[in-house]
Write an enzyme that holds these catalytic residues in place. Structure first.
Site, PDB file in Angstrom:
ATOM      1  NE  ARG A 149      44.280  30.898  49.423  1.00  0.00           N
ATOM      2  CZ  ARG A 149      44.968  32.000  49.150  1.00  0.00           C
ATOM      3  NH1 ARG A 149      46.291  31.927  48.909  1.00  0.00           N
ATOM      4  NH2 ARG A 149      44.378  33.180  49.104  1.00  0.00           N
ATOM      5  CE  LYS A 173      41.956  30.758  46.583  1.00  0.00           C
ATOM      6  NZ  LYS A 173      40.622  31.295  46.933  1.00  0.00           N
ATOM      7  CG  HIS A 245      40.789  27.434  54.704  1.00  0.00           C
ATOM      8  ND1 HIS A 245      41.751  27.473  53.719  1.00  0.00           N
ATOM      9  CD2 HIS A 245      40.142  28.630  54.640  1.00  0.00           C
ATOM     10  CE1 HIS A 245      41.682  28.641  53.083  1.00  0.00           C
ATOM     11  NE2 HIS A 245      40.722  29.354  53.627  1.00  0.00           N
ATOM     12  NE  ARG A 248      44.000  31.491  53.729  1.00  0.00           N
ATOM     13  CZ  ARG A 248      44.933  32.238  53.135  1.00  0.00           C
ATOM     14  NH1 ARG A 248      46.202  32.012  53.402  1.00  0.00           N
ATOM     15  NH2 ARG A 248      44.592  33.197  52.302  1.00  0.00           N
ATOM     16  CG  HIS A 271      42.976  37.632  52.013  1.00  0.00           C
ATOM     17  ND1 HIS A 271      42.557  37.815  53.316  1.00  0.00           N
ATOM     18  CD2 HIS A 271      42.795  36.311  51.755  1.00  0.00           C
ATOM     19  CE1 HIS A 271      42.143  36.672  53.810  1.00  0.00           C
ATOM     20  NE2 HIS A 271      42.280  35.738  52.886  1.00  0.00           N
ATOM     21  CE1 TYR A 280      40.015  34.549  59.250  1.00  0.00           C
ATOM     22  CE2 TYR A 280      40.803  36.058  57.560  1.00  0.00           C
ATOM     23  CZ  TYR A 280      40.434  34.789  57.956  1.00  0.00           C
ATOM     24  OH  TYR A 280      40.494  33.754  57.061  1.00  0.00           O
TER      25      TYR A 280
END
Length: 299
Positions: A149, A173, A245, A248, A271, A280
């Protein structure tokens, strides 16, 4: 009256970092305006930072009573999540009241990705002879080579790079740490930048450990990275909607298309849920057709 002084900077964030259309930005700002009006009517707060999950659920229920469609409700919740996520990212708040609020399930929009030729053309568009050129070339290689990110990239530290092992430690995150392998091309450029370019920079006190520095000797901003990539895309003649992004998305898609295990990609992306990574697997229709042709007994 409730105080909401963050709308201007939130608008800039949506335009530059999220690359949203004018209509989407206007809709998000309108939704936040409606929330502010709703809270004003409740006479409970004077500051947007005091909003609780219960307040947001009450606001959504109030909006639903007006006959809101599921798609509109999803957009409103997306706007709320973006706004309070922005406040959290900017360290204006330390909690996110939208964390436990779920939007109605809709079909997911597939993100734009770049193919390898387009990524190479972006890298080639960087003029390495200009100040910051090698740094910007390294930024693209690291974004694509590690699937980071943009917030993770600009906060990456020298002490978090393990050159001999070929890994970097990433703070994602919620301050979650993960180890991500760094590809040989990205690592090669990173070493050149660190040991031959960055050593000549004049660095501000307190920023000595940050990898990517601006002309003032501080770590780069997310907006700078976004603007740089947009300019390079224009120079390379790429007409897709591109942001940091995008690299990514491309990183994850190319790994899965190449046969990488979904759990491994989930770990590298940081994730929490495997369902986030699974998007994806739906990006390349020709790849799926090839899988059927190759492996299905009736093909």
């Amino acid at each position: 009256m409730i105080n909401n002084p963050y709308l201007k900077s939130f608008k800039t964030y949506l335009r530059l970092e999220r690359a949203l259309s004018r209509n989407s930005i206007d809709a998000y700002l309108n939704d936040i305006g409606n929330l502010t009006q709703y809270l004003d009517l409740s006479n409970k707060y004077t500051n947007i930072k005091q909003v609780t999950p219960s307040d947001l659920k009450s606001f959504i229920s109030w909006a639903n009573e007006l006959g809101m469609l599921p798609s509109t409700q999803a957009r409103v919740i997306s706007g709320l999540k973006s706004f309070f996520g922005f406040l959290l990212l900017e360290q204006i708040t330390d909690t996110d009241p939208t964390a436990m609020i779920e939007a109605p399930r809709l079909s997911r929009k597939l993100p734009d990705i770049l193919n390898l030729l387009e990524i190479n053309s972006l890298i080639d568009a960087v003029d390495a002879s200009r100040p910051g050129g090698m740094r910007n070339k390294t930024i693209i290689e690291v974004l694509y080579g590690c699937g980071l990110r943009v917030s993770e990239l600009v906060n990456l530290k020298i002490s978090e790079v393990y050159e001999d092992e070929g890994f970097i430690k990433v703070i994602g995150k919620g301050n979650a740490e993960r180890l991500v392998p760094i590809g040989s091309s990205a690592l090669k450029l990173l070493k050149i930048y660190l040991h031959e370019i960055r050593v000549h920079n004049k660095i501000k006190e307190g920023y000595q450990d940050y990898i990517f520095l601006n002309n003032s000797g501080k770590n780069l901003s997310r907006i700078y990275v976004f603007k740089t990539i947009k300019a390079l895309a224009e120079k390379a003649g790429i007409n897709k909607s591109i942001s940091p992004h995008t690299f990514r998305h491309s990183f994850a898609t190319h790994l899965i298309e190449g046969g990488a295990d979904l759990r491994a990609v989930q770990e590298m992306l940081g994730h929490v849920s495997i369902t986030t990574t699974e998007i994806y697997t739906h990006l390349d229709r020709s790849y799926l057709k090839e899988v059927i042709t190759t492996f299905h007994p009736r093909s």
